[in-house]
Write a protein that holds these residues in place. Structure first.
Motif, PDB file in Angstrom:
ATOM      1  N   ASN A 181      -7.049  20.833  11.590  1.00  0.00           N
ATOM      2  CA  ASN A 181      -5.665  21.631  10.984  1.00  0.00           C
ATOM      3  C   ASN A 181      -4.501  20.757  11.076  1.00  0.00           C
ATOM      4  OD1 ASN A 181      -6.384  24.593  10.143  1.00  0.00           O
ATOM      5  ND2 ASN A 181      -7.712  24.506  11.933  1.00  0.00           N
ATOM      6  N   TRP A 182      -4.375  19.939  12.221  1.00  0.00           N
ATOM      7  CA  TRP A 182      -3.349  19.060  12.610  1.00  0.00           C
ATOM      8  C   TRP A 182      -3.155  17.988  11.433  1.00  0.00           C
ATOM      9  CZ3 TRP A 182      -3.412  13.815  14.296  1.00  0.00           C
ATOM     10  CH2 TRP A 182      -2.350  13.607  14.696  1.00  0.00           C
ATOM     11  N   PHE A 183      -4.474  17.303  11.306  1.00  0.00           N
ATOM     12  CA  PHE A 183      -4.539  16.143  10.322  1.00  0.00           C
ATOM     13  C   PHE A 183      -4.347  16.711   8.974  1.00  0.00           C
ATOM     14  CE2 PHE A 183      -5.863  12.419   8.443  1.00  0.00           C
ATOM     15  CZ  PHE A 183      -5.420  11.453   9.216  1.00  0.00           C
ATOM     16  N   VAL A 184      -4.494  17.833   8.327  1.00  0.00           N
ATOM     17  CA  VAL A 184      -4.315  18.246   7.238  1.00  0.00           C
ATOM     18  C   VAL A 184      -2.789  18.127   7.127  1.00  0.00           C
ATOM     19  CG1 VAL A 184      -4.025  20.287   5.700  1.00  0.00           C
ATOM     20  CG2 VAL A 184      -6.426  19.337   6.767  1.00  0.00           C
ATOM     21  N   LYS A 185      -1.957  18.981   8.051  1.00  0.00           N
ATOM     22  CA  LYS A 185      -0.416  18.831   7.867  1.00  0.00           C
ATOM     23  C   LYS A 185       0.247  17.409   8.025  1.00  0.00           C
ATOM     24  CE  LYS A 185      -0.211  22.091  11.439  1.00  0.00           C
ATOM     25  NZ  LYS A 185       0.155  22.966  12.437  1.00  0.00           N
ATOM     26  N   LEU A 186      -0.390  16.821   8.870  1.00  0.00           N
ATOM     27  CA  LEU A 186       0.199  15.397   8.988  1.00  0.00           C
ATOM     28  C   LEU A 186       0.016  14.654   7.611  1.00  0.00           C
ATOM     29  CD1 LEU A 186       1.469  13.297  11.168  1.00  0.00           C
ATOM     30  CD2 LEU A 186      -1.044  12.608  11.703  1.00  0.00           C
ATOM     31  N   LEU A 187      -1.107  14.650   7.150  1.00  0.00           N
ATOM     32  CA  LEU A 187      -1.147  14.285   5.807  1.00  0.00           C
ATOM     33  C   LEU A 187      -0.217  14.445   4.842  1.00  0.00           C
ATOM     34  CD1 LEU A 187      -5.113  13.944   4.834  1.00  0.00           C
ATOM     35  CD2 LEU A 187      -3.651  12.110   5.070  1.00  0.00           C
ATOM     36  N   ALA A 188       0.164  15.934   4.743  1.00  0.00           N
ATOM     37  CA  ALA A 188       1.168  16.469   3.853  1.00  0.00           C
ATOM     38  C   ALA A 188       2.481  15.761   4.336  1.00  0.00           C
ATOM     39  CB  ALA A 188       1.396  17.930   3.959  1.00  0.00           C
ATOM     40  N   GLU A 189       2.848  15.629   5.568  1.00  0.00           N
ATOM     41  CA  GLU A 189       3.923  14.921   6.027  1.00  0.00           C
ATOM     42  C   GLU A 189       4.200  13.409   5.832  1.00  0.00           C
ATOM     43  OE1 GLU A 189       4.379  15.905   9.937  1.00  0.00           O
ATOM     44  OE2 GLU A 189       4.762  18.070   9.636  1.00  0.00           O
ATOM     45  N   ARG A 190       2.907  12.850   5.968  1.00  0.00           N
ATOM     46  CA  ARG A 190       2.801  11.079   5.945  1.00  0.00           C
ATOM     47  C   ARG A 190       1.755  10.779   4.818  1.00  0.00           C
ATOM     48  NH1 ARG A 190       5.604   8.131   9.455  1.00  0.00           N
ATOM     49  NH2 ARG A 190       6.771   9.221  10.868  1.00  0.00           N
ATOM     50  N   PRO A 191       1.925  10.631   3.527  1.00  0.00           N
ATOM     51  CA  PRO A 191       0.863  10.478   2.529  1.00  0.00           C
ATOM     52  C   PRO A 191       0.392   9.284   2.846  1.00  0.00           C
ATOM     53  CG  PRO A 191       2.697  11.647   1.674  1.00  0.00           C
ATOM     54  CD  PRO A 191       3.248  11.348   3.003  1.00  0.00           C
ATOM     55  N   SER A 192       0.978   8.335   3.489  1.00  0.00           N
ATOM     56  CA  SER A 192       0.493   6.871   3.709  1.00  0.00           C
ATOM     57  C   SER A 192      -0.700   6.902   4.478  1.00  0.00           C
ATOM     58  CB  SER A 192       1.505   6.047   4.101  1.00  0.00           C
ATOM     59  OG  SER A 192       1.929   6.306   5.243  1.00  0.00           O
ATOM     60  N   LEU A 193      -0.826   7.926   5.153  1.00  0.00           N
ATOM     61  CA  LEU A 193      -1.983   7.771   6.068  1.00  0.00           C
ATOM     62  C   LEU A 193      -3.212   8.411   5.349  1.00  0.00           C
ATOM     63  CD1 LEU A 193      -0.876   9.948   9.332  1.00  0.00           C
ATOM     64  CD2 LEU A 193      -1.459   7.674   9.215  1.00  0.00           C
ATOM     65  N   GLU A 194      -3.273   8.665   4.043  1.00  0.00           N
ATOM     66  CA  GLU A 194      -4.684   8.692   3.389  1.00  0.00           C
ATOM     67  C   GLU A 194      -5.260   7.601   3.137  1.00  0.00           C
ATOM     68  OE1 GLU A 194      -6.010  11.248  -0.734  1.00  0.00           O
ATOM     69  OE2 GLU A 194      -3.879  11.038  -0.197  1.00  0.00           O
ATOM     70  N   VAL A 195      -4.497   6.371   3.008  1.00  0.00           N
ATOM     71  CA  VAL A 195      -5.471   5.197   2.801  1.00  0.00           C
ATOM     72  C   VAL A 195      -5.925   5.017   4.086  1.00  0.00           C
ATOM     73  CG1 VAL A 195      -5.031   2.765   2.330  1.00  0.00           C
ATOM     74  CG2 VAL A 195      -3.890   4.513   0.933  1.00  0.00           C
TER      75      VAL A 195
END
Length: 263
Positions: A181-195
């Motif tokens: 759950n925390w990581f889903v929210k973090l991905l929304a805040e920092r899209p660069s983390l998807e790579v």
């Protein structure tokens, strides 16, 4: 039970909980990035199925531990699948990196309208769960099976050693519940983390490849190599570098709507 044996079991359990927590974080990364394209409602359901699958497959992996150690091809299949997930998604990210926000929203709507989109995502998540369950239990076995035997046997594994692995696995899934759950929210805040996230998926695939190549039936790498300090340090240092690059490579998105209810 002897006091020294009890202390040894307690210490190994602590180490195992930390290890399973780290592995659970990897699994949580996969869950988060694979459900990211779904609508908030479907994303929450997919996360639930993913976490349920992680729990079930870890329990099955513990029961099948005696055979998993022998079945090197299970590790190989898991590695290949993680490579597929990593490479295919990284290619997709590269293809759409110059898309406008409107184009990205249209792509999201296309996924949401697809009848098979949700269930296909759940299927992919469950297969990834299997790969991580194998990795998790083999790592736990490397530690727990070195403990002195206490009690009888359970499915070919000493009951004392089995209990330690079971507790470690359960705690790992609980930790993953909050990481996802925390990581889903973090991905929304920092899209660069998807790579970075999909790069980590591929790096865990490398880890399973090392386990496969060091299996006694293959013998390309020494059997002791996956458990050596040098390899463990290399694995976690590379993991940390990937995370740091992903974190600092892009800025933080402002005014992000919190789509996921942390619980």
């Amino acid at each position: 039970m002897d006091v020294l044996i009890l202390l040894e079991y307690g210490w190994v359990l602590i180490v195992l909980v930390v290890l399973e927590g780290l592995l659970a974080a990897d699994n949580a990364v996969v869950l988060a990035v694979m459900v990211k394209h779904l609508s908030p409602k479907d994303r929450k359901k997919a996360l639930f199925y993913g976490l349920l699958g992680a729990f079930v497959f870890r329990m099955i992996a513990i029961l099948l531990l005696v055979w998993l150690v022998q079945w090197w091809f299970v590790q190989a299949i898991g590695a290949l699948y993680l490579f597929y997930v990593s490479i295919s998604h990284l290619i997709g990210i590269y293809k759409h990196k110059n898309d406008s926000e409107e184009e990205k929203e249209q792509e999201l709507e296309k996924h949401e309208k697809k009848g098979s989109g949700f269930w296909m995502t759940v299927l992919k998540v469950e297969v990834a769960d299997i790969a991580f369950a194998v990795d998790s239990i083999l790592a736990a076995a490397a530690i727990a099976l070195a403990l002195p035997e206490v009690g009888g046997d359970f499915f070919g594994v000493n009951i004392g050693q089995y209990t330690v692995m079971l507790i470690g696995g359960l705690i790992g899934v609980i930790i993953m519940r909050f990481f996802a759950n925390w990581f889903v929210k973090l991905l929304a805040e920092r899209p660069s983390l998807e790579v970075a996230a999909f790069t980590i998926v591929g790096w865990v695939g490398v880890k399973l490849t090392v386990l496969t190549l060091s299996h006694e039936a293959i013998g390309i790498l020494p059997e002791s190599f996956p458990h050596s300090t040098a390899w463990k340090l290399t694995f976690w240092i590379v993991m940390l570098v990937i995370i740091l690059i992903g974190w600092f490579a892009g800025g933080k998105k402002s005014n992000v709507k919190d789509d996921v209810n942390a619980s």
